[in-house]
Write a protein that holds these residues in place. Structure first.
Motif, short mmCIF file in Angstrom:
data_model
loop_
_atom_site.label_atom_id
_atom_site.label_comp_id
_atom_site.label_asym_id
_atom_site.label_seq_id
_atom_site.Cartn_x
_atom_site.Cartn_y
_atom_site.Cartn_z
N VAL A 204 -20.70 -9.44 -52.19
CA VAL A 204 -20.73 -10.22 -50.95
C VAL A 204 -19.61 -11.24 -51.05
CG1 VAL A 204 -22.13 -11.68 -49.44
CG2 VAL A 204 -23.25 -9.98 -50.90
N ARG A 205 -18.68 -11.21 -50.12
CA ARG A 205 -17.58 -12.17 -50.17
C ARG A 205 -16.98 -12.32 -48.79
NH1 ARG A 205 -13.73 -8.45 -54.12
NH2 ARG A 205 -13.32 -6.77 -52.66
N GLY A 206 -16.01 -13.20 -48.68
CA GLY A 206 -15.44 -13.51 -47.37
C GLY A 206 -14.57 -12.38 -46.84
N PRO B 298 -8.81 -6.74 -62.84
CA PRO B 298 -9.90 -7.27 -63.69
C PRO B 298 -11.23 -7.35 -62.95
CG PRO B 298 -7.91 -8.54 -64.06
CD PRO B 298 -7.61 -7.61 -62.91
N SER B 299 -11.16 -7.70 -61.68
CA SER B 299 -12.40 -7.81 -60.90
C SER B 299 -13.11 -6.46 -60.81
CB SER B 299 -12.07 -8.33 -59.49
OG SER B 299 -13.25 -8.44 -58.73
N VAL B 300 -12.32 -5.41 -60.61
CA VAL B 300 -12.92 -4.07 -60.52
C VAL B 300 -13.50 -3.66 -61.88
CG1 VAL B 300 -12.37 -1.62 -60.22
CG2 VAL B 300 -11.47 -3.32 -58.61
N ASP C 120 -11.72 -12.44 -45.83
CA ASP C 120 -10.33 -12.50 -46.27
C ASP C 120 -10.08 -11.51 -47.41
OD1 ASP C 120 -12.16 -14.18 -47.60
OD2 ASP C 120 -10.56 -15.37 -48.51
N HIS C 121 -11.15 -10.90 -47.94
CA HIS C 121 -10.99 -9.93 -49.03
C HIS C 121 -11.01 -8.47 -48.56
CE1 HIS C 121 -10.84 -12.33 -52.68
NE2 HIS C 121 -11.76 -13.13 -52.17
N VAL C 122 -11.11 -8.25 -47.25
CA VAL C 122 -11.26 -6.87 -46.76
C VAL C 122 -10.13 -5.95 -47.24
CG1 VAL C 122 -11.22 -5.44 -44.69
CG2 VAL C 122 -12.74 -7.40 -44.80
N LEU D 276 -3.23 -10.22 -62.25
CA LEU D 276 -3.60 -10.69 -60.92
C LEU D 276 -5.08 -10.37 -60.74
CD1 LEU D 276 -0.26 -9.79 -60.23
CD2 LEU D 276 -1.12 -11.42 -58.55
N TYR D 277 -5.66 -10.89 -59.70
CA TYR D 277 -7.10 -10.80 -59.50
C TYR D 277 -7.66 -9.37 -59.37
CZ TYR D 277 -10.82 -10.13 -56.13
OH TYR D 277 -11.89 -9.63 -55.48
N LEU D 278 -6.89 -8.48 -58.73
CA LEU D 278 -7.47 -7.21 -58.26
C LEU D 278 -8.12 -6.32 -59.32
CD1 LEU D 278 -4.69 -6.20 -55.72
CD2 LEU D 278 -7.07 -6.75 -55.16
N THR E 56 -25.74 -8.71 -58.12
CA THR E 56 -24.64 -9.34 -57.38
C THR E 56 -23.94 -10.32 -58.32
OG1 THR E 56 -26.00 -11.18 -56.61
CG2 THR E 56 -25.96 -9.20 -55.23
N ARG E 57 -22.81 -10.78 -57.87
CA ARG E 57 -22.11 -11.79 -58.68
C ARG E 57 -21.39 -12.76 -57.75
NH1 ARG E 57 -17.50 -10.86 -56.50
NH2 ARG E 57 -16.25 -9.04 -56.99
N PHE E 58 -21.25 -13.97 -58.26
CA PHE E 58 -20.43 -14.97 -57.59
C PHE E 58 -19.26 -15.19 -58.55
CE2 PHE E 58 -19.72 -19.70 -57.04
CZ PHE E 58 -18.91 -19.55 -55.94
N ALA E 59 -18.05 -15.05 -58.02
CA ALA E 59 -16.88 -14.99 -58.91
C ALA E 59 -15.82 -16.03 -58.54
CB ALA E 59 -16.28 -13.58 -58.86
N PRO E 60 -16.12 -17.29 -58.74
CA PRO E 60 -15.14 -18.32 -58.39
C PRO E 60 -14.00 -18.44 -59.40
CG PRO E 60 -17.03 -19.34 -59.41
CD PRO E 60 -17.34 -17.87 -59.33
N SER E 61 -12.86 -18.85 -58.93
CA SER E 61 -11.75 -19.18 -59.82
C SER E 61 -11.84 -20.68 -60.08
CB SER E 61 -10.42 -18.86 -59.16
OG SER E 61 -10.44 -17.52 -58.69
N PRO E 62 -11.90 -21.09 -61.34
CA PRO E 62 -12.09 -22.53 -61.62
C PRO E 62 -10.79 -23.30 -61.51
CG PRO E 62 -12.01 -21.30 -63.66
CD PRO E 62 -11.84 -20.29 -62.56
N LEU F 258 -23.02 -15.13 -62.61
CA LEU F 258 -21.88 -16.02 -62.38
C LEU F 258 -20.72 -15.48 -63.20
CD1 LEU F 258 -20.45 -18.63 -61.47
CD2 LEU F 258 -21.49 -19.79 -63.43
N ARG F 259 -19.61 -15.21 -62.52
CA ARG F 259 -18.43 -14.71 -63.23
C ARG F 259 -17.29 -15.69 -63.00
NH1 ARG F 259 -15.91 -9.58 -60.78
NH2 ARG F 259 -14.25 -10.92 -60.02
N ILE F 260 -16.81 -16.26 -64.07
CA ILE F 260 -15.72 -17.23 -63.96
C ILE F 260 -14.40 -16.47 -63.99
CG2 ILE F 260 -14.64 -19.24 -65.03
CD1 ILE F 260 -17.45 -19.84 -63.96
N ASP F 261 -13.68 -16.49 -62.88
CA ASP F 261 -12.41 -15.76 -62.77
C ASP F 261 -11.26 -16.65 -63.25
OD1 ASP F 261 -13.79 -13.65 -61.76
OD2 ASP F 261 -12.75 -13.56 -59.83
N ASP F 262 -11.15 -16.73 -64.57
CA ASP F 262 -10.19 -17.67 -65.15
C ASP F 262 -9.03 -16.95 -65.85
OD1 ASP F 262 -11.72 -16.63 -67.16
OD2 ASP F 262 -12.07 -18.50 -68.21
N1 GLU Z 1 -12.09 -15.04 -57.74
C1 GLU Z 1 -12.07 -14.38 -56.47
C2 GLU Z 1 -12.08 -15.44 -55.38
O1 GLU Z 1 -12.50 -16.55 -55.65
C3 GLU Z 1 -13.28 -13.48 -56.37
C4 GLU Z 1 -13.33 -12.65 -55.18
C5 GLU Z 1 -14.46 -11.64 -55.29
O2 GLU Z 1 -15.59 -12.01 -55.00
O3 GLU Z 1 -14.21 -10.52 -55.71
O4 GLU Z 1 -11.64 -15.20 -54.29
#
Ligand code: GLU
Length: 440
Positions: A201-203, A187-189, A205-207, A183-185, A4-10, A38-42
């Motif tokens: 696993v995410r919120g 690179p994340s894939v 709002d990403h469906v 944009l986010y879409l 799994t990964r957690f991918a926050p934007s800093p 941990l994936r930093i979405d920067d």
């Molecule tokens: N950086 C995205 C966000 O914070 C990641 C979303 C995801 O988990 O794919 O919403």
């Protein structure tokens, strides 16, 4: 193996919503004996800041959510470029030249006709000459991913169950801006494929992002991971509050909240499992089950957190708190005062009572009784259970019992009406100080 990964934007501090997502990814990996990254979405260089990256690491650290690797999107631009070119060659991305104003107008026209505002793919049908003319006129393209209208999109979400989307009713998403930035879409894939992510696993709002990303996985020749979209968090009042969106670790630390309490709460709210004062995150992870996650928003209630925190504090062993206790306060004192605390910090108030001087209210009505008590205190054996020796002897000498026997002693010795068990507290106060307080 589950990864799994957690991918926050800093681009800011983490708030409870992000923390919950991080926790669930961590728990799921731990439960399966997998890995958590941990994936930093920067990719957004302008809004990303190093101090927020540090903050994210520190927050995960404080919560005890260890990660098995860290990746950074800003270090992977070459890889995105390569995959982008591959998709371009396969005809899955195309340049588009509309300005934001033009797109806005198109949307308004469609909405005015009562139609869904889906992008009309005009750019896909431009001739080479038309494109060349636009570029000669100084227009730079942004890039869209071409959805395959003939491939219905579906997945079985760990939480939401069967999901279906009709790609012909969706706009081809923009994946890259005029200036070449991402944009986010996409690179994340690309990352999820390269890093072998098995479960996202995410919120919720990403469906709709997931719907288009599933086609991106397929276009890149990969099997999409499994998805779990969790219902969002709301405040106790039932709405998404601005305050909740900004509450971060600094706030909770300030309020004396233990990481274990925050973890125990965030692990369970919104699920059909009870919130429990379980200080061991590994044990919480072991019981994690997406089938028990509800579809209704999860309510985050700070008073529930405070109650849970007290229950966690009551279980904390001395070695977990020693460096936060007032100097001189040892394990015995900690265990004595612990059941009375809501936060570890409050132990200082108790330590002040043990060490003295204590401030008592007017105890003159009990003068006579307390004088006797001081006398008895100087006679009893202090080496073993002085409280029972003191109260036993006083009971015999004065005929008092219950409240009348105990309360004046507690008041004189601690300045308070309530508090830790006097039998445990009295040896810590000690003979000398006790006699002094009783005779005062
Ligand atoms: N950086 C995205 C966000 O914070 C990641 C979303 C995801 O988990 O794919 O919403």
């Amino acid at each position: 193996m589950v990864i799994t990964r957690f991918a926050p934007s800093p681009t800011g501090h983490m708030h409870v919503g992000n923390l919950r997502t991080a926790l669930h990814n961590w728990m799921w990996a731990r439960k399966q004996g997998g890995r958590f990254l941990l994936r930093i979405d920067d990719t957004d260089a302008e809004r990303s800041r190093e101090e927020f990256v540090d903050g994210i690491r520190a927050d995960l650290d404080w919560l005890g959510l260890g990660y098995d690797g860290e990746e950074r999107q800003s270090a992977r631009f070459d890889r995105y470029e390569a995959q982008f070119q591959a998709l371009r060659e396969a005809g899955r991305v195309y340049p588009a030249y509309e300005t934001p104003q033009e797109l806005d107008l198109k949307r308004k026209v469609l909405l005015g006709r009562g139609l869904p505002p889906v992008y009309d793919r005009a750019a896909l049908h431009l001739t080479d000459d038309a494109r060349a003319a636009l570029e000669a006129g100084g227009r730079r393209p942004h890039w869209r991913f071409r959805l395959n209208h003939d491939a219905p999109i579906g997945w079985t979400d760990h939480i939401r169950g069967e999901q279906r989307f009709d790609p012909s009713r969706m706009s081809d998403p923009v994946i890259r801006r005029e200036d070449g930035s991402w944009l986010y879409l996409l690179p994340s894939v690309i990352d999820d494929i390269d890093m072998g992510i098995t479960d996202v696993v995410r919120g919720e709002d990403h469906v709709s992002n997931t719907a288009v990303q599933i086609q991106m996985f397929e276009a890149l020749g990969a099997t999409p991971p499994a998805f779990a979209h969790e219902a969002l968090l709301t405040g106790s009042e039932g709405k998404l509050s601005k305050r909740l969106g900004s509450l971060g670790i600094a706030h909770f630390r300030e309020a004396g909240i233990e990481p274990q309490a925050l973890v125990a709460l965030l692990a369970r709210i919104g699920t059909s499992d009870p919130v429990e004062p379980e200080p061991d995150a590994g044990r919480l992870a072991a019981t994690m089950d997406f089938a028990r996650f509800g579809r209704a928003p999860a309510r985050f209630d700070e008073s529930e957190l405070a109650t849970l925190n007290a229950k966690i504090v009551h279980q904390l062993p001395y070695d977990r708190v020693a460096d936060r206790l007032p100097s001189g306060m040892g394990g015995e004192a900690w265990e004595t005062v612990r059941p009375n605390l809501s936060t570890v910090r409050e132990s200082a108030d108790w330590w002040r009572i043990i060490e003295g001087p204590v401030e008592t209210g007017d105890l003159s009505e009990e003068n006579e009784y307390l004088e006797i008590a001081a006398e008895v205190a100087s006679e009893i054996d202090w080496s073993d259970d002085p409280w029972h020796a003191l109260t036993g002897a006083l009971k015999e000498r004065t005929g008092r019992k219950g409240r009348a026997l105990f309360l004046p002693l507690r008041r004189a010795l601690t300045g308070l009406d309530h508090g830790p068990d006097m039998a445990a507290l009295l040896p810590l106060i000690g003979r000398e100080r006790a006699i002094e307080r009783l005779s005062a």
